[in-house]
Design an enzyme around this catalytic site. Structure first.
Site, PDB file in Angstrom:
ATOM      1  N   LYS A 229       0.682  -1.118   0.154  1.00 14.10           N
ATOM      2  CA  LYS A 229      -0.016  -0.034   0.110  1.00 14.10           C
ATOM      3  C   LYS A 229       0.944   1.198  -0.059  1.00 14.10           C
ATOM      4  O   LYS A 229       0.593   2.059  -0.661  1.00 14.10           O
ATOM      5  CB  LYS A 229      -0.882   0.024   1.188  1.00 14.10           C
ATOM      6  CG  LYS A 229      -1.860   1.208   1.147  1.00 14.10           C
ATOM      7  CD  LYS A 229      -2.651   1.201   2.502  1.00 14.10           C
ATOM      8  CE  LYS A 229      -3.689   2.493   2.466  1.00 14.10           C
ATOM      9  NZ  LYS A 229      -4.689   2.205   3.729  1.00 14.10           N
TER      10      LYS A 229
ATOM     11  N   HIS B 191      -6.712 -28.756 -36.332  1.00 15.24           N
ATOM     12  CA  HIS B 191      -7.753 -28.309 -35.517  1.00 15.24           C
ATOM     13  C   HIS B 191      -8.189 -29.023 -34.462  1.00 15.24           C
ATOM     14  O   HIS B 191      -9.300 -29.505 -34.078  1.00 15.24           O
ATOM     15  CB  HIS B 191      -8.819 -28.315 -36.627  1.00 15.24           C
ATOM     16  CG  HIS B 191      -8.479 -27.255 -37.642  1.00 15.24           C
ATOM     17  ND1 HIS B 191      -8.608 -25.935 -37.580  1.00 15.24           N
ATOM     18  CD2 HIS B 191      -8.243 -27.375 -39.126  1.00 15.24           C
ATOM     19  CE1 HIS B 191      -8.095 -25.396 -38.658  1.00 15.24           C
ATOM     20  NE2 HIS B 191      -7.980 -26.090 -39.669  1.00 15.24           N
TER      21      HIS B 191
END
Length: 480
Positions: free
Chosen positions: A101, A238
């Site tokens: 902080k 695929h």
């Protein structure tokens, strides 16, 4: 502190600094104004500094914390709730959150990987570095608290928590997602060991940046090929394997195994992804280099193989050597709009020799060997899935169809040679006997499937009539 003292580094215990001995069996040590005041005070705020002075509190400019190992503890078998609770850190998270902080004035380090970076900048760590380190704190705390929540709300078997917390670490931004109009990013699952061989842990040695679709297909190729103990090659297109072959012995030429895999469906193999479970040698590299392939993933590349393949500018080469082979991940995820489906990974390893014989004729030894290949591969195809195989390779694949008979017909139509004597594997039961009848017409002589249909007996009778051997595994492997 003990380690530092052994190395003759002056250390002051927290209790000596605060004047308050730790209590409650060590549960309370650092929650004290002399600690948190020194961390939280804003250096440019004269009021803050005056208050510290009046209270006899000094400034703390660097906070380095390794949290109690909660995740490592609960990952062990037989850990009690009491043991887990004692590994919930209180003081550590409070200190690092306070430091993060106040990142503009305090440097906070929670990852040993950052030690050298901070040491290089001391005594004046830059604001950019401090902010980078502060962000790591909040990421760590999100994961730490998420792990605690997952454990405590996981029920008796601790498998699926009431509130599921997932955290991934960004590996890279992608050029786009499945299509150019979609943005895409690749994250590493925080629950997967960094030692599990996978596309997320692979080292890219050469080639263009990986795309969203590349990553999906590389994962499919490698997850399939690592099913095999013997030398094997898988080609994916695929997200479905379109060619698989194995060597019948250790040391079998990888070049020929690759050729066998490619022959399954050469048209689909072109431009595909190659997975190998052995280090790529020069002969295999020469064969791969003859055509276009998007990527190769393998546990290593011989120097001559690397030289050959690096001559092709765009092919991606991914190395997973040096990693363990254990499947460490616990969960498999599938996203739907508005929700997340979570399941255990399909890591079932059936011993097909223990499959239940349901027909009059038993499989031959050659058919059992073909079953071993076909059953491993069919688990990695989109359902409905059908695989045709010999003892060395896949010869036909039908996948992703809305009806199983269509998958069977497609697999048969894909075969480039006679199917006489081949075997068929199905990822789920046959709803009707038409699949067996179609297989018989094609010359297929043995079938492996889960069983469990209300019309199993019709399929068994059709197999007996055609002289086909059929076994039931009792385990389904849908892949949607």
């Amino acid at each position: 502190a003990e380690l530092l003292r052994k190395n003759k580094v002056p250390v002051r215990d927290v209790s000596d600094y605060t004047g308050q001995p730790e209590i409650l069996d060590g549960r309370l040590k650092t929650l004290h104004p002399k600690i948190h005041g020194g961390i939280l005070a804003i250096r440019s705020n004269s009021k803050h500094l005056e208050e510290l002075k009046k209270s006899g509190i000094g400034l703390i400019d660097l906070v380095v914390v390794n949290l109690y190992p909660f995740e490592e503890t609960v990952a062990k078998k037989g850990v009690s709730l009491e043991e887990a609770i004692e590994q919930i850190d209180i003081g550590g998270p409070t200190m690092i959150r306070a430091a993060a902080k106040n990142w503009q004035d305090v440097t906070v380090v929670v990852d040993p990987e950052d030690y050298s970076k901070v040491l290089e900048e001391l005594p004046n760590v830059s604001a950019d570095t401090n902010f980078y380190l502060a962000k790591k704190v909040f990421s760590l705390m999100a994961r730490y608290d998420g792990a605690i929540t997952n454990y405590l709300t996981g029920g008796k078997d601790e498998t699926f928590p009431d509130v599921f917390n997932y955290q991934g670490t960004k590996i890279q931004n992608l050029r786009y997602g499945e299509n150019p109009h979609q943005k895409g990013v690749f994250y590493r699952d925080g629950r997967i060991s960094d030692q599990e061989p996978s596309v997320a842990n692979a080292r890219q040695l050469h080639g263009k940046e990986l795309s969203f679709n590349n990553i999906l297909d590389i994962d499919a190729a490698f997850e399939t090929v690592r099913e095999f103990q013997e030398p094997a090659v898988v080609i994916v297109k695929h997200n479905n394997p379109c060619g698989v072959a194995v060597g019948t012995r250790q040391g079998a030429p990888l070049q020929q195994i690759f050729i066998n895999a490619r022959e399954c469906d050469p048209l689909s193999a072109f431009g595909g992804i190659i997975g190998v479970n052995q280090a790529v040698d020069g002969s295999l590299a020469e064969e791969i280099a003859k055509d276009f392939y998007e990527a190769v993933i393998a546990p290593g590349f011989a120097p001559d193989a690397l030289k050959i393949l690096q001559a092709k500018k765009n092919i991606r080469l991914l190395d997973v050597s040096g990693l363990s082979v254990k499947k460490a991940g616990r969960y498999d995820f599938k996203k739907v709009v508005g929700g997340l489906l979570v399941q255990e990974r399909d890591s079932s390893q059936e011993n097909i020799r223990e499959a239940r014989l349901v027909t009059k004729r038993s499989p031959t030894e050659v058919e059992w060997k073909a079953f071993a290949i076909a059953w491993k591969v069919v688990q990695h195809l989109k359902s409905n899935a059908i695989v045709l195989a010999t003892a060395e390779k896949i010869v036909g694949i039908g996948a992703g169809q809305m009806s199983r008979i269509d998958s069977t017909k497609i697999a048969i139509s894909k075969a480039r040679s006679s199917l006489k004597g081949t075997v068929l594997a199905s990822d789920a039961f046959f709803p009707f006997k038409d699949n067996v009848e179609e297989a018989a017409k094609a010359g297929i002589t043995a079938i492996i499937q889960p069983g469990g249909s209300v019309k199993d007996q019709e399929s068994i009778e059709a197999a007996d009539q055609a002289g086909i051997a059929m076994v039931f595994t009792g385990v389904r492997h849908f892949r949607h």
